[in-house]
Design an enzyme around this catalytic site. Structure first.
Site, PDB file in Angstrom:
ATOM      1  N   HIS A   1     -57.188 -24.462  -4.171  1.00 20.75           N
ATOM      2  CA  HIS A   1     -57.557 -24.421  -5.345  1.00 20.75           C
ATOM      3  C   HIS A   1     -58.664 -23.158  -6.084  1.00 20.75           C
ATOM      4  O   HIS A   1     -59.060 -22.851  -7.269  1.00 20.75           O
ATOM      5  CB  HIS A   1     -58.646 -26.138  -5.711  1.00 20.75           C
ATOM      6  CG  HIS A   1     -57.703 -26.569  -5.110  1.00 20.75           C
ATOM      7  ND1 HIS A   1     -56.946 -27.218  -5.407  1.00 20.75           N
ATOM      8  CD2 HIS A   1     -58.743 -27.859  -4.208  1.00 20.75           C
ATOM      9  CE1 HIS A   1     -56.494 -28.494  -4.619  1.00 20.75           C
ATOM     10  NE2 HIS A   1     -57.514 -29.020  -3.703  1.00 20.75           N
ATOM     11  N   HIS A  40     -53.920 -31.535  -6.908  1.00 20.12           N
ATOM     12  CA  HIS A  40     -53.076 -31.615  -4.969  1.00 20.12           C
ATOM     13  C   HIS A  40     -51.034 -31.727  -5.555  1.00 20.12           C
ATOM     14  O   HIS A  40     -50.557 -32.350  -4.312  1.00 20.12           O
ATOM     15  CB  HIS A  40     -53.611 -32.431  -4.534  1.00 20.12           C
ATOM     16  CG  HIS A  40     -54.905 -32.120  -3.735  1.00 20.12           C
ATOM     17  ND1 HIS A  40     -55.818 -33.481  -4.257  1.00 20.12           N
ATOM     18  CD2 HIS A  40     -56.052 -31.555  -2.989  1.00 20.12           C
ATOM     19  CE1 HIS A  40     -57.418 -32.918  -4.090  1.00 20.12           C
ATOM     20  NE2 HIS A  40     -56.887 -32.298  -3.820  1.00 20.12           N
TER      21      HIS A  40
END
Length: 352
Positions: free
Chosen positions: A56, A218
């Site tokens: 991320h 995700h």
């Protein structure tokens, strides 16, 4: 999918080593793995710690530094860090003023940070956990109980990090973090999947003319798929999901100094007259120019609802590897929030 990696097993370790070399104001430890300010612990300051799966970037390691996080605990790609990472990181950055864990609402993260908080408290260190659960798209799934934690995490780390630097004690930092979470709401869109290095293939398949609405960071499924439309139409849809989201009530667990206590929280909807910080985020593969097209329409939609954007953040700050897509976060902004948003910050991922 082509990726700039060596062995899959060393992806996170080698990225962290490179990051620490590029930014000597940061330090990294392995076994267990965590990143922290090289000048930590900062005397008299509440330590702000967060973490989660890698992939991320720049969140979370890229937000370690003055005005944001004191430490970050990276798991493997899209995998929660372990309690021992959080425990050792908290001990390393604690100055005696206590440690605040900022936790995204994903089942693994929540469970492991709760265990870490108990371990830290057993060492006599004051600790608090505050959950971020701002994703309006999905409530309850295979991955969470309640709403997922997404874009508001970045804003909370900036605002609460500045408050800690300004001398807020642990209780005041926790109160501010809780308020930021309750004031923020997010929604994400995917144009493509992403490829986790260990998997070597896309997480999911999207048709050439399809988009996934309401995805998690995700690549988790969203609310539905639809045919891709002009970006003005998609921006209007996303903004409406956030602005028109009704009051949201849930019960969270927070550490009260000796045990876990349930706390009932209700987030109130946006309303005409609100001032907001608008965060338009790239999921990793969407170029900045396209994000500004989103921001252009978002500003128009907000004005039509009587909502004024008073600050903004546009760019790739909470990504999903190379996924093409975007998310929007709106955060109601009062004087306290704006004061700490405007405060100086110097990290690899955010500086002003």
């Amino acid at each position: 999918m082509k990726k700039l990696i060596n062995d899959v097993e060393n992806v996170v370790k080698e990225q962290l080593e490179g990051m620490a070399l590029a930014h000597p104001e940061l330090s990294v430890k392995f076994d267990p793995c965590y990143m922290y300010r090289a000048d930590a612990p900062v005397d008299g300051k509440v330590a702000i710690v967060s973490g989660g799966g890698s992939g991320h970037e720049p969140m979370h390691g890229g937000f370690v530094g003055k005005g944001m996080l004191d430490g970050a605990c990276p798991g493997e790609v899209f995998t929660s860090p372990t309690p021992d990472q959080m425990y050792e990181c908290a001990k390393a950055v604690n100055s005696g003023a206590g440690v605040l864990f900022i936790v995204k609402n994903y089942t693994g993260d929540v469970m492991n940070f709760e265990t870490a908080a108990e371990l830290v408290a057993a060492e006599g260190i004051k600790v608090q956990n505050i959950l971020i659960d701002d994703d309006v798209a999905v409530k309850d799934s295979l991955y969470t109980a309640g709403r997922r934690g997404v874009g508001t995490t970045v804003l909370a780390e900036k605002i609460v990090g500045a408050a800690a630097d300004a001398g807020y004690d642990l209780d005041k930092c926790a109160d501010l973090c809780r308020k930021v979470n309750q004031y923020g709401r997010s929604f994400g869109v995917a144009l493509t999947s992403c490829t986790v290095p260990a998997a070597g293939k896309p997480t999911f398949e999207l048709g050439e003319g399809e988009v996934e609405m309401g995805i998690g960071i995700h690549g988790e499924p969203g609310t539905h798929r639809m045919a891709i439309k002009p970006i003005d139409e998609m921006t209007e849809y996303v903004a409406a999901q956030i602005i028109d989201d009704p009051a949201y009530t849930r019960t969270v667990r927070e550490w009260d100094g000796s045990a876990w206590a349930d706390k009932k929280l209700t987030d109130t909807p946006f309303a005409s007259g609100d001032k907001v910080i608008a965060f338009v985020n790239s999921m990793g593969g969407t170029p900045l120019g396209e994000l500004y097209t989103v921001y252009r329409k978002l500003d128009e939609v907000c004005k039509s609802k009587g909502i004024t954007i008073v600050r903004n953040l546009v760019g790739p700050y909470i990504t999903s590897l190379e996924m093409q897509g975007f998310s929007i976060t709106l955060l109601k902004a009062d004087d306290e929030i704006l004061k700490f948003w405007d405060a100086p910050v110097k990290t690899p991922g955010l500086t002003w």
